[in-house]
Write a protein that holds these residues in place. Structure first.
Motif, PDB file in Angstrom:
ATOM      1  N   VAL A  32       0.689  -1.239   0.035  1.00  0.00           N
ATOM      2  CA  VAL A  32      -0.212   0.028  -0.261  1.00  0.00           C
ATOM      3  C   VAL A  32       0.949   1.646  -0.464  1.00  0.00           C
ATOM      4  O   VAL A  32       2.001   1.096   0.632  1.00  0.00           O
ATOM      5  N   LEU A  33       0.722   2.125  -0.542  1.00  0.00           N
ATOM      6  CA  LEU A  33       1.279   3.233  -0.551  1.00  0.00           C
ATOM      7  C   LEU A  33       0.524   4.771  -0.930  1.00  0.00           C
ATOM      8  O   LEU A  33      -0.467   4.664  -1.292  1.00  0.00           O
ATOM      9  N   ARG A  34       1.354   5.420  -0.756  1.00  0.00           N
ATOM     10  CA  ARG A  34       1.140   6.877   0.156  1.00  0.00           C
ATOM     11  C   ARG A  34       0.719   7.529  -1.418  1.00  0.00           C
ATOM     12  O   ARG A  34       2.136   7.891  -1.821  1.00  0.00           O
ATOM     13  N   PHE A  35      -0.354   8.264  -2.251  1.00  0.00           N
ATOM     14  CA  PHE A  35      -0.503   8.857  -3.094  1.00  0.00           C
ATOM     15  C   PHE A  35      -0.269  10.384  -2.883  1.00  0.00           C
ATOM     16  O   PHE A  35       0.218  11.087  -3.656  1.00  0.00           O
ATOM     17  N   ASN A  36      -1.323  10.523  -1.963  1.00  0.00           N
ATOM     18  CA  ASN A  36      -1.297  11.931  -0.953  1.00  0.00           C
ATOM     19  C   ASN A  36      -1.087  12.023   0.005  1.00  0.00           C
ATOM     20  O   ASN A  36      -1.627  10.707   0.852  1.00  0.00           O
ATOM     21  N   GLU A  37      -1.880  12.738   1.015  1.00  0.00           N
ATOM     22  CA  GLU A  37      -2.385  12.848   2.415  1.00  0.00           C
ATOM     23  C   GLU A  37      -3.203  12.183   2.651  1.00  0.00           C
ATOM     24  O   GLU A  37      -3.359  11.030   3.565  1.00  0.00           O
ATOM     25  N   THR A  38      -4.629  12.455   1.887  1.00  0.00           N
ATOM     26  CA  THR A  38      -5.885  11.449   1.691  1.00  0.00           C
ATOM     27  C   THR A  38      -6.016  11.081   1.361  1.00  0.00           C
ATOM     28  O   THR A  38      -7.246   9.775   0.992  1.00  0.00           O
ATOM     29  N   THR A  39      -5.100   9.961   0.309  1.00  0.00           N
ATOM     30  CA  THR A  39      -5.296   9.279  -0.949  1.00  0.00           C
ATOM     31  C   THR A  39      -4.071   8.012  -0.623  1.00  0.00           C
ATOM     32  O   THR A  39      -3.346   8.717  -0.699  1.00  0.00           O
ATOM     33  N   LEU A  40      -4.302   6.754  -0.582  1.00  0.00           N
ATOM     34  CA  LEU A  40      -3.472   5.751  -0.819  1.00  0.00           C
ATOM     35  C   LEU A  40      -4.167   4.817  -2.464  1.00  0.00           C
ATOM     36  O   LEU A  40      -5.205   5.762  -2.677  1.00  0.00           O
ATOM     37  N   CYS A  41      -2.586   4.235  -2.929  1.00  0.00           N
ATOM     38  CA  CYS A  41      -2.745   3.180  -4.121  1.00  0.00           C
ATOM     39  C   CYS A  41      -2.063   1.856  -3.533  1.00  0.00           C
ATOM     40  O   CYS A  41      -0.995   1.911  -2.899  1.00  0.00           O
ATOM     41  N   LYS A  42      -3.255   0.639  -3.841  1.00  0.00           N
ATOM     42  CA  LYS A  42      -2.557  -0.564  -4.812  1.00  0.00           C
ATOM     43  C   LYS A  42      -2.957  -1.595  -5.056  1.00  0.00           C
ATOM     44  O   LYS A  42      -3.296  -0.427  -6.526  1.00  0.00           O
ATOM     45  N   PRO A  43      -2.056  -2.144  -5.790  1.00  0.00           N
ATOM     46  CA  PRO A  43      -1.827  -2.887  -6.856  1.00  0.00           C
ATOM     47  C   PRO A  43      -3.508  -3.273  -7.770  1.00  0.00           C
ATOM     48  O   PRO A  43      -4.161  -3.308  -6.563  1.00  0.00           O
TER      49      PRO A  43
END
Length: 425
Positions: A32-43
């Motif tokens: 799980v990665l941090r896209f910005n302060e309020t958003t994450l992204c995952k495969p």
């Protein structure tokens, strides 16, 4: 599945979003990665993507908000540090363009992530000899940190002491071994496949920890069965064995990861899934107690809201026909940072004074309560193996409720209730 997502259709653009490890990930194996302060992204897993696009409206308050899809690829800088960069899919500029990219442009100021900490690459204006010396020192530090990190990854339960005058939330960013392990594994997988592929689809989800200053996170693997209908015989047998040897078979829930701040000792405690599998039912109850205990006292004010949310979620799932949430987790999140309770008519100066005092041990005499609109959050995550009769391509169609998941919720309600009653509430 929409034809738009069958191929990687990415526009050639120079502007992307630098992804960082999400340091509050305490469980799971997907990065799980941090896209910005309020958003994450995952495969992106097609089944999970399908779930978020079709989930029942009444379940949305108990799942992270789904925000779309991006393309992710890794790039190397001049020092061969790997970085993951997100780019918009063709015609979908809004997601990336709306992000403040000041930290990511130009490339000479990119924020990079090493094994243990952030560092900013120097600009071209820096003296070359200073840069050379600085990088040499960083390499020496990095080698030492890598050795320490290898030890951290092997520790099933880890206590990390935070300096009394330190910023707890910033120090949290460097010492979550599970999130770093997942991040390193993701980078390695992408690097190994680089000759064949360097573009991946990731889904964007709400960062549930963003509202908390010092997030305390409990990841619970729910249900009495973890393997999906599409699992191989070997995979199914492996998952069945894990359930039988853990609390999953007995109470329908087991600890998959934990991060909790103990204000009494100034320590951060991390527990990974391997330790969670070893716990007995009594051990599970003790771990739950530990999660709600800050080292000084039990955070009793959190128990009522947790029970209310668990009961509401249980009622919602009892109304869902044919859903099976195999291998799904339940997150419980609250803020380890507490503030003094003040009168509603207090002015800004009073609030500022009390805020400063709360950082000192002398503030222990105050009555505390968490800040924010919600003192505790409960959400379902991880739907890569979820099935429902709405998914027409599934070979197996289940009828009725997900009894295993609901059983786990009821067990959780019973144990939290026991903790609440035994603590005198």
């Amino acid at each position: 599945m929409s034809p738009a997502f069958r191929t990687m259709d990415v526009e050639p653009r120079t502007k992307g979003v630098l992804l960082e490890p999400f340091v509050h990930q305490v469980g799971g194996h997907s990065c799980v990665l941090r896209f910005n302060e309020t958003t994450l992204c995952k495969p992106l897993v097609p089944r999970e993507h399908q779930f978020y696009e079709t989930l029942p409206a009444e379940m949305r308050k108990f799942t992270p908000q789904y925000k779309g899809v991006v393309s992710v690829r890794f790039e190397e800088d001049e020092d061969r540090n790997l970085c993951l960069i997100a780019y918009p899919l063709k015609g979908d500029h809004g997601i990336v363009d709306s992000v403040d990219n000041s930290d990511c442009e130009p490339k000479s100021k990119l924020l990079r992530w090493t094994n243990k900490k952030h560092h900013v690459l120097e600009t071209e204006k820096s003296p070359k000899d200073w840069v050379r010396q600085h990088r040499k020192e960083e390499k020496m530090k990095s080698h030492k940190l890598e050795e320490e990190f290898e030890w951290l990854k092997k520790s099933e339960v880890l206590y990390y002491s935070v300096e009394k005058k330190g910023n707890v939330s910033s120090q949290l960013k460097h010492y979550n071994p599970w999130s770093m392990k997942c991040h390193q594994q993701q980078l390695q997988r992408m690097k190994e496949n680089a000759k064949h592929r360097n573009q991946y689809k990731f889904i964007l989800l709400e960062n549930l920890t963003s509202r908390y200053e010092v997030p305390c996170v409990l990841d619970l693997k729910m249900g009495t069965r973890q393997h999906g209908d599409d699992a191989s015989e070997e995979k199914a047998a492996n998952q069945i064995r894990k359930c039988q040897q853990s609390t999953s078979a007995v109470i329908g829930v087991r600890v998959c990861g934990m991060q909790v701040y103990q204000a009494g000792s100034g320590q951060l405690m991390f527990m990974n899934k391997y330790h969670g599998r070893k716990l007995s039912v009594q051990g599970f109850k003790e771990a739950l107690f530990q999660f709600f205990h800050n080292g000084r006292y039990l955070r009793r004010e959190l128990l009522g809201p947790v029970l209310k949310k668990l009961a509401e979620l249980k009622a919602i799932l009892e109304r869902q026909e044919s859903y099976r949430f195999y291998s799904s987790s339940l997150l419980v999140i609250y803020d380890g940072k507490e503030w003094p309770e003040v009168a509603l008519d207090s002015d800004a100066e009073d609030l500022e004074d009390l805020s400063e005092e709360s950082a000192d041990e002398s503030a222990g005499a105050y009555a505390y309560k968490p800040i924010g609109t919600s003192s505790v959050d409960v959400r379902m995550i991880d739907f890569a193996h979820t099935t429902c009769r709405l998914y027409g391509e599934d070979s197996v169609v289940h009828e009725g409720q997900d009894a295993g998941y609901i059983f786990g919720l009821q067990s959780l309600i019973d144990i939290v209730t026991e903790i609440s009653e035994e603590s005198g509430e």
